[in-house]
Enzyme design. Structure first.
Site, PDB file in Angstrom:
ATOM      1  CE  LYS A 114      39.156  39.769  40.648  1.00  0.00           C
ATOM      2  NZ  LYS A 114      40.311  39.015  40.299  1.00  0.00           N
ATOM      3  CE  LYS A 206      42.308  35.032  45.076  1.00  0.00           C
ATOM      4  NZ  LYS A 206      41.096  34.523  44.451  1.00  0.00           N
ATOM      5  CE  LYS A 209      39.920  30.934  37.298  1.00  0.00           C
ATOM      6  NZ  LYS A 209      39.070  31.921  37.993  1.00  0.00           N
TER       7      LYS A 209
HETATM    8  N1  AQP Z   1      43.768  30.807  46.169  1.00  0.00           N
HETATM    9  C1  AQP Z   1      42.591  30.242  46.394  1.00  0.00           C
HETATM   10  N2  AQP Z   1      42.430  29.420  47.445  1.00  0.00           N
HETATM   11  C2  AQP Z   1      41.216  28.806  47.698  1.00  0.00           C
HETATM   12  N3  AQP Z   1      40.144  28.994  46.899  1.00  0.00           N
HETATM   13  C3  AQP Z   1      40.272  29.796  45.836  1.00  0.00           C
HETATM   14  N4  AQP Z   1      39.423  30.180  44.871  1.00  0.00           N
HETATM   15  C4  AQP Z   1      40.047  31.020  44.002  1.00  0.00           C
HETATM   16  N5  AQP Z   1      41.317  31.211  44.384  1.00  0.00           N
HETATM   17  C5  AQP Z   1      41.499  30.469  45.516  1.00  0.00           C
HETATM   18  C6  AQP Z   1      38.050  29.711  44.797  1.00  0.00           C
HETATM   19  O1  AQP Z   1      37.818  29.201  43.503  1.00  0.00           O
HETATM   20  C7  AQP Z   1      36.464  29.449  43.153  1.00  0.00           C
HETATM   21  C8  AQP Z   1      36.410  30.091  41.810  1.00  0.00           C
HETATM   22  O2  AQP Z   1      36.999  31.376  41.829  1.00  0.00           O
HETATM   23  P1  AQP Z   1      36.685  32.359  40.628  1.00  0.00           P
HETATM   24  O3  AQP Z   1      37.281  31.837  39.410  1.00  0.00           O
HETATM   25  O4  AQP Z   1      35.266  32.604  40.504  1.00  0.00           O
HETATM   26  O5  AQP Z   1      37.292  33.731  41.084  1.00  0.00           O
HETATM   27  P2  AQP Z   1      38.519  34.153  41.936  1.00  0.00           P
HETATM   28  O6  AQP Z   1      38.296  33.796  43.365  1.00  0.00           O
HETATM   29  O7  AQP Z   1      38.719  35.607  41.682  1.00  0.00           O
HETATM   30  O8  AQP Z   1      39.676  33.282  41.324  1.00  0.00           O
HETATM   31  P3  AQP Z   1      41.065  33.685  40.791  1.00  0.00           P
HETATM   32  O9  AQP Z   1      41.753  32.430  40.472  1.00  0.00           O
HETATM   33  O10 AQP Z   1      41.743  34.596  41.755  1.00  0.00           O
HETATM   34  O11 AQP Z   1      40.733  34.432  39.427  1.00  0.00           O
HETATM   35  P4  AQP Z   1      41.121  35.874  38.893  1.00  0.00           P
HETATM   36  O12 AQP Z   1      42.602  35.988  39.069  1.00  0.00           O
HETATM   37  O13 AQP Z   1      40.693  35.863  37.447  1.00  0.00           O
HETATM   38  O14 AQP Z   1      40.335  36.824  39.710  1.00  0.00           O
HETATM   39  C9  AQP Z   1      35.854  30.322  44.260  1.00  0.00           C
HETATM   40  O15 AQP Z   1      35.122  29.479  45.124  1.00  0.00           O
HETATM   41  C10 AQP Z   1      37.060  30.868  44.949  1.00  0.00           C
HETATM   42  O16 AQP Z   1      36.801  31.138  46.312  1.00  0.00           O
END
Ligand code: AQP
Length: 343
Positions: A114, A206, A209
């Site tokens: 990040k 991955k 969001k």
């Molecule tokens: N691609 C993914 N596949 C499986 N699980 C996922 N999670 C996130 N992306 C995937 C799981 O969703 C939960 C919440 O995640 P989070 O919102 O706390 O943070 P993150 O993992 O950083 O999610 P994003 O979507 O990638 O958000 P941004 O882009 O804002 O950083 C967790 O259990 C995570 O494992």
């Protein structure tokens, strides 16, 4: 000592929820309600480690709470709340900031991803993120944490922080009449076919969001046409599907789509490939689109209904926060004594 089994997990309101959040987390939260006490949080304090527009933050907080309920979480049974309503999260995170080591944080791959080349300019909160995550979990002495594969390293760090706290304060913990293992060694629950859902445009990235391309991500609020279009246009390779899971090695896009199918249908990958092995994507993609719409569309409709009444969601979050605070206050009172804070 045997800790009472308790689940904690959370999602941060930093963008529209997507299929990865659903399959890696939300869908797996629901059956756990039958097995143990569950606490599901909207981790808004984590979201602000990167700047968020306040109106978006509120909207996404409501959306996550709505997604929890639409997926089948029962707010009477599970505790559903947003993190910032329970001040003890920040309080325990500060204690953990003083227990965890800089080197531990600096090794976190999510921070490196990040921050990229910009690490001097990201917030201090982003660096300390895993310490707040450890506080989220250990405030409730949670024994089980269902998450996607990307959170594995943070959970290992949570265990390290728990162990170091238990060790650093061993004498004080014993003097307070607590068991030596004051904080539990939390078990990550990362299992099943879609613990790492990948971008539909690039099987090495991955689904996230913060992804810029809309076509790479299936959002939980997408309508049936959008879901079908994104799956139809998903990147694939020219080979037919193999008849066994090992044939997916080296084929990240194919592996991703089959994993999504398996998770949405609660089947394992070999079982899906027994049905579709030998077929090309021309046959498989429409079947996947149909399944995705069948599972996601009713939930999207329910989410839309719920977010249309934010007052009702706020009431759920306030009630959850009250119940969470009861547990959190007890742990924090113990921690203050253990650390030596006068109260
Ligand atoms: N691609 C993914 N596949 C499986 N699980 C996922 N999670 C996130 N992306 C995937 C799981 O969703 C939960 C919440 O995640 P989070 O919102 O706390 O943070 P993150 O993992 O950083 O999610 P994003 O979507 O990638 O958000 P941004 O882009 O804002 O950083 C967790 O259990 C995570 O494992």
């Amino acid at each position: 000592m045997a800790f009472t089994n308790r689940v904690f997990s959370g999602i941060k309101p930093s963008g529209d929820l997507h299929l990865g959040n659903y399959l890696g987390a939300i869908r797996r939260f629901v059956p756990l309600q039958e097995q143990m006490a569950c606490i599901y949080c909207v981790v808004d304090m984590h979201a602000i480690t990167v700047w968020q527009d306040p109106a978006d933050l509120r909207r996404w907080t409501h959306e996550i709470a709505a997604a929890y309920i639409a997926a089948g979480l029962d707010p009477e049974r599970s505790i559903i709340f947003n993190q910032s309503q329970v001040a003890q999260h920040a309080e325990l995170a500060w204690v953990f900031n003083c227990v965890a080591r800089m080197g531990w944080m600096a090794r976190m791959t999510q921070f490196k991803d990040k921050a990229g080349k910009n690490s001097e300019n990201v917030s201090l909160g982003l660096f300390a993120y895993p310490s707040l995550m450890a506080a989220d979990i250990l405030l409730y002495k949670a024994t089980h944490v269902p998450v996607g594969e990307d959170q594995k390293q943070h959970l290992e760090l949570t265990r390290d922080i728990a162990a170091k706290f238990n060790n650093d304060f061993a004498t004080s913990i014993a003097a307070g009449g607590h068991d030596a293992e004051f904080f539990p060694s939390t078990e990550p629950m990362i299992a099943g076919p879609a613990t790492r859902v990948m971008s539909l445009r690039d099987g090495s990235k991955k689904m996230s969001k913060s992804e810029i391309s809309d076509m790479a991500t299936i959002y939980l609020m997408d309508d049936a046409d959008e879901i079908a279009k994104k799956i139809r246009k998903a990147k694939t390779d020219p080979e037919p599907l193999p008849s066994e899971a090992k044939g997916l090695q080296g084929r990240p896009e194919a592996s991703n789509l089959v994993g999504i199918y398996a998770a949405l249908s609660d089947r394992d990958i070999d079982d899906v490939l027994r049905e579709y092995g030998g077929q090309g994507f021309g046959g498989f993609k429409p079947a996947l689109a149909e399944l995705a719409v069948e599972v996601l569309a009713p939930q999207a409709a329910e989410m839309r209904r719920l977010v249309a009444d934010p007052g009702q969601i706020d009431a759920v979050l306030r009630n959850g926060a009250e119940r969470a605070r009861e547990i959190a206050a007890k742990t924090m009172a113990e921690v203050r004594d253990i650390v030596g804070f006068v109260r």
